[in-house]
Enzyme design. Structure first.
Site, PDB file in Angstrom:
ATOM      1  N   LYS A 150      30.488 -35.888 -21.233  1.00 18.64           N
ATOM      2  CA  LYS A 150      29.099 -35.767 -21.716  1.00 18.64           C
ATOM      3  C   LYS A 150      28.278 -34.976 -20.697  1.00 18.64           C
ATOM      4  CE  LYS A 150      29.210 -39.746 -24.714  1.00 18.64           C
ATOM      5  NZ  LYS A 150      28.894 -39.430 -26.101  1.00 18.64           N
ATOM      6  N   HIS A 199      33.757 -46.501 -19.842  1.00 18.78           N
ATOM      7  CA  HIS A 199      32.621 -45.575 -19.890  1.00 18.78           C
ATOM      8  C   HIS A 199      31.549 -45.897 -18.845  1.00 18.78           C
ATOM      9  CE1 HIS A 199      34.704 -44.308 -23.335  1.00 18.78           C
ATOM     10  NE2 HIS A 199      34.093 -45.027 -24.265  1.00 18.78           N
ATOM     11  N   LEU A 225      11.276 -38.652 -14.389  1.00 19.06           N
ATOM     12  CA  LEU A 225      10.912 -39.483 -13.255  1.00 19.06           C
ATOM     13  C   LEU A 225       9.537 -40.057 -13.514  1.00 19.06           C
ATOM     14  CD1 LEU A 225      11.568 -40.360 -10.296  1.00 19.06           C
ATOM     15  CD2 LEU A 225      10.405 -38.285  -9.559  1.00 19.06           C
TER      16      LEU A 225
END
Ligand code: BG6
Length: 489
Positions: free
Chosen positions: A183, A241, A385
């Site tokens: 991914k 995962h 953030l």
């Protein structure tokens, strides 16, 4: 090159994974001109099928992800012309010898490189590997095998599987897939950490209060109950995962970007983790729920699941890493099916600002005012953030705002499916994103004692309604470590 060929045999060609992921990924690679000039794809399975029938089946799975793409149909035709079918038993050396004969015809005297993708249930892994390596491995090029979990169900069975595979294959021929490593945002973790100045210096117990790894699906097991009931969410998602993401997140700086250097660091940090204990784990299972006139089934309503199944469809756990960088920092994992939303995220909560001058502006809930880095793996990829910021104006009021890297807004190119990257890497012999056997052993060592304890003591999962936020117990677990779970939505 000109004088070599690659053939890719999808063993278990009519299965779900092959149809949903492997053939579409191969086509996407072909469309992007990423496959070698000379390549052939073989479907292999037990049922009888002609090449034409295989092509018809495969063609139904292919899409041009961006619909306006040019000459997609031509490309599909060209791709399908390179697809063939061989039927045979999974334990028949004779059938693989027939496959070998056909592969040779296609190779037409060129150097032959052969990839076998094992898209079959684990109980036939070894048969296939044995027959393929005896009857259909390359004599003058490479032979590689891609395998996908389940790699056993605990330390012992996984070690036995590895031992058996190694009767027929060298470690460097085995490509163990964990598709989360393919991914985009998981691969980017290392770029974020090691090519920016501003993150890595903060990446430790000194500045990080806790880290959350959250996986959530808004659907149940949907026909996969037979597989799932034998494994459960801890083996299905956490041991692989989420733990892989954690290893990449927490590892030390590797010597280089070489596969062996990266995997050495992953193994090291996995070995620093303390095996999970029951006190730090909450398990759940979804029960039926009616909402808006629609009723959603319980896990045990699945026909392939026994009525008294204790298999968890949800789990939350706290993991600790016993090294200088992470001592005392709780890493909280949460994974569940049939929850209220769908997504996967990494959330990093930073510590309080010492002697914060603006303390008063936050009221009593100071925990809500610390910085947080969120890596939204899926859907709608983003990195942001959370910072405190002055609300513009004459007064002095603060709010929480996001420095936001939103992939869809920043990058026009579509993000490739994880399987595309992984298949391409396997063809190119790049092992960085595949699991080495010592990594696998270390991963099982962390979870095996817990899994045994859960199963031997028949620990009952906490039931949660389909579509809810999961068992309340997960909140108590987090609270024990002064953590509040981040909200996915
Ligand atoms: C698989 C699990 O490995 O990952 C499934 O076996 C799960 O249970 C799937 O649904 C999730 O993958 P993704 O890429 O859809 O998030």
């Amino acid at each position: 090159g000109e004088d070599s060929t690659v053939s890719i045999t999808v063993v278990g060609a009519s299965g779900d994974l092959a149809k949903k992921k492997i053939f579409p990924a191969l086509f996407a690679l072909f469309y992007e001109d990423c496959l070698p000039k000379h390549f052939t794809i073989f479907g292999y399975a037990r049922s009888r099928m002609t090449d034409g029938e295989l092509r018809a089946m495969v063609s139904k799975t292919l899409t041009c992800r961006i619909d306006k793409r040019e000459n997609c149909n031509d490309k599909m035709e060209q791709f399908l012309e390179r697809c063939f079918y061989q039927s045979g038993q999974y334990n028949s050396e004779g059938s693989f010898a027939e496959l070998n004969k056909k592969l040779k015809e296609h190779e037409a005297g060129r150097i032959s490189n052969r990839m076998f993708y094992l898209s079959v249930p684990p109980n036939v892994f070894i048969d296939v590997v044995k027959c393929a390596s005896k009857s259909a491995s390359s004599l003058n090029g490479w032979t590689r095998v891609i395998v996908e979990k389940p790699f056993g169900r605990d330390s012992e069975s996984s070690a036995a599987l590895t031992r058996n595979l190694k009767q027929y294959l060298e470690e460097d021929q085995i490509f163990r897939i964990d598709h989360y490593l393919g991914k985009e945002l998981v691969e980017n973790l290392s770029v974020l950490r090691f090519s920016n100045l501003v993150f890595e210096p903060l990446w430790s117990r000194q500045y990080i209060r806790n880290v959350q790894l959250i996986f959530s699906e808004d659907f149940g097991t949907e026909g996969r109950g037979g597989y799932f009931d034998n494994y459960g969410i801890i083996r299905d998602i956490m041991q692989n995962h989420l733990l892989q993401i954690l290893a990449l997140f927490a590892m030390e700086t590797p010597v280089s970007l070489d596969a062996e250097d990266i995997r050495n660091e992953k193994v090291k940090v996995l070995r620093c983790m303390k095996p999970l204990i029951l006190d730090d784990v909450v398990i759940g299972q979804y029960k039926s729920h009616t909402k808006g006139g629609i009723s959603y089934p319980a896990y045990i309503d699945d026909k392939t699941v026994p009525n008294d199944s204790l298999t968890p469809t949800f789990a939350a756990a706290a993991i600790f890493i016993n090294n200088a960088r992470w001592d005392g920092v709780p890493f909280l994992m949460k994974a569940g099916k049939a929850l209220h939303t769908k997504g996967a995220q990494i959330r990093v909560q930073f510590r309080h600002v010492p002697g914060n001058l603006y303390k008063k502006s936050f009221g009593t809930d100071l925990d809500r005012a610390t910085n947080e880095l969120v890596i939204r793996v899926q859907p709608d990829e983003a990195i942001y953030l959370k910072i405190n910021n002055k609300i513009p104006g004459l007064g002095m009021r603060l709010d929480r705002s996001n420095l936001n890297l939103h992939y869809a807004a920043r990058y026009s190119k579509e993000i490739p499916d994880a399987y595309e990257r992984l298949l391409l890497d396997a063809i190119e012999g790049e092992r960085r994103l595949f699991i080495r056997s010592d990594e696998l052993d270390a991963a099982w060592a962390l979870f095996t004692p817990l899994l045994k304890e859960l199963e031997e003591n028949k620990i009952a999962p906490e039931l949660y309604p389909f579509g809810s936020r999961g068992p309340v117990g997960a909140h108590y677990l987090a609270a024990k470590y002064n953590v509040r779970w981040g909200d996915l939505s």
